[in-house]
Scaffold this active site. Structure first.
Site, short mmCIF file in Angstrom:
data_model
loop_
_atom_site.label_atom_id
_atom_site.label_comp_id
_atom_site.label_asym_id
_atom_site.label_seq_id
_atom_site.Cartn_x
_atom_site.Cartn_y
_atom_site.Cartn_z
N GLN A 183 0.81 -1.22 0.00
CA GLN A 183 0.00 0.00 0.00
C GLN A 183 0.84 1.28 0.00
OE1 GLN A 183 -3.12 0.49 -0.52
NE2 GLN A 183 -3.81 -1.63 -0.48
N HIS A 205 -0.73 -4.69 -9.25
CA HIS A 205 -2.08 -4.15 -9.52
C HIS A 205 -2.46 -3.01 -8.58
CE1 HIS A 205 -4.81 -6.01 -6.38
NE2 HIS A 205 -3.72 -6.74 -6.19
N CYS A 331 -9.89 -8.08 0.55
CA CYS A 331 -9.58 -9.47 0.88
C CYS A 331 -10.47 -10.01 1.99
CB CYS A 331 -8.11 -9.60 1.29
SG CYS A 331 -6.97 -9.15 -0.02
#
Length: 387
Positions: A183, A205, A331
């Site tokens: 992140q 991604h 997630c």
């Protein structure tokens, strides 16, 4: 009408340079381990992408095994954690220090290592800052690894890893330091050297590359001392550290995405910081709470608490108006569990159940932020509040 996208911590749009490079790589189908011309062309793309990532991490001279490509950030984390825990040189120590708000890609590996007999100590991140006193108490001569995320994917808290890793190394010079930087990579300016990290996990991604590609930076000193071993065995690709024929289209696109973003990193950080400031100011004006980290924060993540409106209800309200946000980590959202990261931050279960995550990228605009604020205002007026 094009949706307004504010879920960039879950994934980002594929950039035009990444898409073009991916198509080019698809047309060059040779196996990079082959010696013929098609194989050499694929191998050259592999080198090109590796060098692009090395530049972005401030690495001047790339050594074999220093950048290892994986299938994703989760696999890179698994290699970092299992790879060091299972290395022969590490069997004399069995304690790992981490945080209480890690991504499942780290936390679930930690739980598996606990089942194997390793001791895992989790440091508090209440308020969005590392508890350095707890860290100091956890460090002893049995600690062989400290693994801490750099930016929390749900709260945007930017942890002081430089101080934490420096403290760990002062207590135990041989400790291995790892960060899940998925992140923070190309969202915050850092290098492995600047924070004192031996292992750094990144993912394509999250930086406008394709899904299905990640990478792990490994300090050459660890390779030389054989302090990390493969987790996935096979044909010995990636300097023997990650077997399996490399995903050349994905890796080539990863490199192209990095090459497009990195030269403008400071400009992008400034832009996202300005958007974040605009968003936070607007949220507070609407009476919406913001989970502001007590320490530093990343420029692209804002976690808000709705006033007695469940996050899922507001999420659907915004989605119907073409605005994409998240109720938490992609997630774990579908599991419907209360976010452990938000609880670790200090939120109550009710607050966590009324939280939304807004995550920005450099492509977002001030007009899009205003549209989000207007839609939130409408939602506050029309949605039924829980008692």
């Amino acid at each position: 009408m094009q949706p307004i996208y504010f879920d960039n911590s879950a994934t980002t749009a594929l950039s035009a340079p990444a898409r073009a490079k991916m198509i080019e790589a698809m047309d060059s189908f040779g196996n990079p381990s082959s010696y013929h011309q098609l194989g050499r062309k694929s191998a050259a793309m592999l080198v090109e992408a590796r060098e692009a990532i090395a530049r972005s991490l401030g690495l001047r001279r790339l050594t074999p095994g220093e950048i290892v490509f994986t299938s994703c950030g989760s696999e890179a984390n698994t290699l970092a954690l299992f790879g060091t825990a299972h290395a022969k040189a590490r069997r004399t120590a069995n304690r790992i220090v981490t945080t209480d708000s890690e991504h499942p890609a780290v936390e679930n590996v930690m739980r598996e290592l606990e089942r194997e007999g390793f001791e895992v100590v989790r440091i508090s991140t209440r308020g969005g800052a590392l508890d350095m006193e707890q860290l100091n108490k956890a460090l002893n001569d049995r600690v062989f690894m400290v693994s801490m995320m750099m930016v929390n994917n749900e709260t945007g808290a930017l942890y002081d890893l430089k101080t934490a890793f420096s403290l760990a190394r002062a207590r135990s010079p041989q400790v291995i330091t790892h960060t899940d930087a998925v992140q923070s990579y190309l969202k915050c300016r850092f290098t492995p050297a600047s924070i004192g990290a031996d292992l750094v996990t990144i993912s394509a991604h999250k930086v406008h590359g394709p899904k299905g590609v990640g990478a792990l930076y490994i300090n050459p000193a660890l390779l030389k001392a054989k302090q990390i071993v493969p987790w996935l065995h096979g044909g010995g690709q990636e300097n023997g550290l990650r077997s399996g024929t490399e995903n050349i289209p994905g890796i080539a696109a990863f490199g192209a995405a990095v090459d497009a973003l990195y030269p403008k990193l400071d400009e992008h950080i400034a832009h996202m910081s300005a958007l974040r400031e605009q968003l936070v100011s607007g949220l507070l004006a609407l009476g919406i709470g913001v989970k502001q980290p007590s320490g530093a924060c990343a420029p692209h993540v804002v976690n808000l608490t709705l006033p007695n409106i469940k996050s899922e209800v507001m999420l659907h309200f915004l989605d119907a108006r073409g605005i994409c946000v998240s109720a938490g980590s992609a997630c774990s959202t579908r599991s419907r569990h209360i976010s452990s990261a938000l609880l670790a931050f200090g939120a109550t279960e009710r607050e966590a159940d009324c939280s939304l995550r807004i995550s920005l990228c450099a492509d977002n605009t001030r007009e899009e932020v205003e549209a989000l604020l207007e839609a939130l205002s409408q939602g506050l007026s029309s949605l039924i509040r829980i008692r």
